[in-house]
Design an enzyme around this catalytic site. Sequence first.
Site, PDB file in Angstrom:
ATOM      1  N   ASP A  81      20.359  65.240  10.318  1.00 37.19           N
ATOM      2  CA  ASP A  81      20.160  64.070  11.171  1.00 37.19           C
ATOM      3  C   ASP A  81      19.353  62.981  10.474  1.00 37.19           C
ATOM      4  OD1 ASP A  81      21.610  65.047  13.338  1.00 37.19           O
ATOM      5  OD2 ASP A  81      19.887  66.110  14.161  1.00 37.19           O
ATOM      6  N   GLU A 156      14.361  55.649  17.620  1.00 38.40           N
ATOM      7  CA  GLU A 156      13.186  55.133  18.304  1.00 38.40           C
ATOM      8  C   GLU A 156      12.234  54.417  17.359  1.00 38.40           C
ATOM      9  OE1 GLU A 156      12.417  58.251  16.197  1.00 38.40           O
ATOM     10  OE2 GLU A 156      12.909  59.158  18.139  1.00 38.40           O
ATOM     11  N   THR A 196      17.006  62.171  23.002  1.00 35.48           N
ATOM     12  CA  THR A 196      16.977  63.612  22.734  1.00 35.48           C
ATOM     13  C   THR A 196      16.089  63.947  21.537  1.00 35.48           C
ATOM     14  OG1 THR A 196      19.005  63.386  21.427  1.00 35.48           O
ATOM     15  CG2 THR A 196      19.254  64.041  23.730  1.00 35.48           C
ATOM     16  N   ALA A 197      15.321  62.978  21.059  1.00 37.64           N
ATOM     17  CA  ALA A 197      14.455  63.190  19.903  1.00 37.64           C
ATOM     18  C   ALA A 197      12.988  63.199  20.345  1.00 37.64           C
ATOM     19  CB  ALA A 197      14.745  62.120  18.849  1.00 37.64           C
ATOM     20  N   TYR A 198      12.160  62.371  19.728  1.00 33.76           N
ATOM     21  CA  TYR A 198      10.724  62.367  20.026  1.00 33.76           C
ATOM     22  C   TYR A 198      10.457  62.075  21.501  1.00 33.76           C
ATOM     23  CZ  TYR A 198       5.756  61.514  18.825  1.00 33.76           C
ATOM     24  OH  TYR A 198       4.388  61.572  18.714  1.00 33.76           O
TER      25      TYR A 198
END
Length: 309
Positions: A81, A156, A196-198
């Site tokens: 990713d 982000e 769906t990350a941090y």
Amino acid sequence: MMALPKAGIIFNDIKPAAARAAAELTEKFQDAGYRVYQTTGWGGILGFPRPDSPVCHTPIDRLAAEGFDEAMPFAIVLGGDGTVLAAARQVAPFDIPLLTINTGHMGFLTEGYLNQIHPAIDTLLAGQYALEDRSMIEVRVFRDERLIWEALALNEAVLHKEPLSGICHFEVAIGRHNIVDIAADGVIVATPTGSTAYALSAGGPVITPDVQVLQLIPICPHSLAARGLVFADTESLVVHPPTNHQHLILSLDGNSGCYIWPGDQVRIRRARYRTRLIRLQPPEFFALLREKLGWGLPHIAKPLSVELP
């Protein structure tokens, strides 16, 4: 005489499997009559800032390697990713679609695995694919109304304090609405892709990629009233850093970005560019949540990086 069509390859050169696959694909594309241009994901890495050198960056539209331009119909990404995020930052200004092949771990943004690469390329060359567009954000830092730093992000932007320093009070303005004060260790501004990350780890909601919104998530807020906010991506956002800290760190997509000083302004908005992902199968976001993050599975089950029934 007509010029040969272009094919791009962006790979993680730290991983031997990705480097080997890049060499194999170069030969495959050349045999198919393509001019092949290679680069690594390092071109999209933002670097490691120093307090005395806050502008260690390249302008948004100058990150791409030689040969990567509007005339390139696609590029292959070989990595995890992180490589996909770096590749997106490089090619978005030229609207180059990406076919992403996972040689990493999570592979949340990737379309296939390394053992599927040759049939995937055959399907691509046959034109049997669709494009999925993902929104990005454009982040700019101003000092005394002068632009000193800018970058794109697919996931982000995070503005946070350094370790061992006290709590921060961020003043945040969304569009023309009143400024709000957020007491926290930091703030996250995320796209639907970045939900769906941090942002997810900080308590934010999962947002499907087709929804045209952004979200503002506080990191470890010191208030029961501080909650994440989802708002239309037509609104811009300005963050004023606290004046009681010498500097903060702005990072994008998990990369270091630059130091932010008191008096600076961080301006964030939906980017005029997008990330275009090549899909060989119709995308199924909820199946991906189940496969990669274990969404909807019994609490004793663990997510696997394989297709689940």
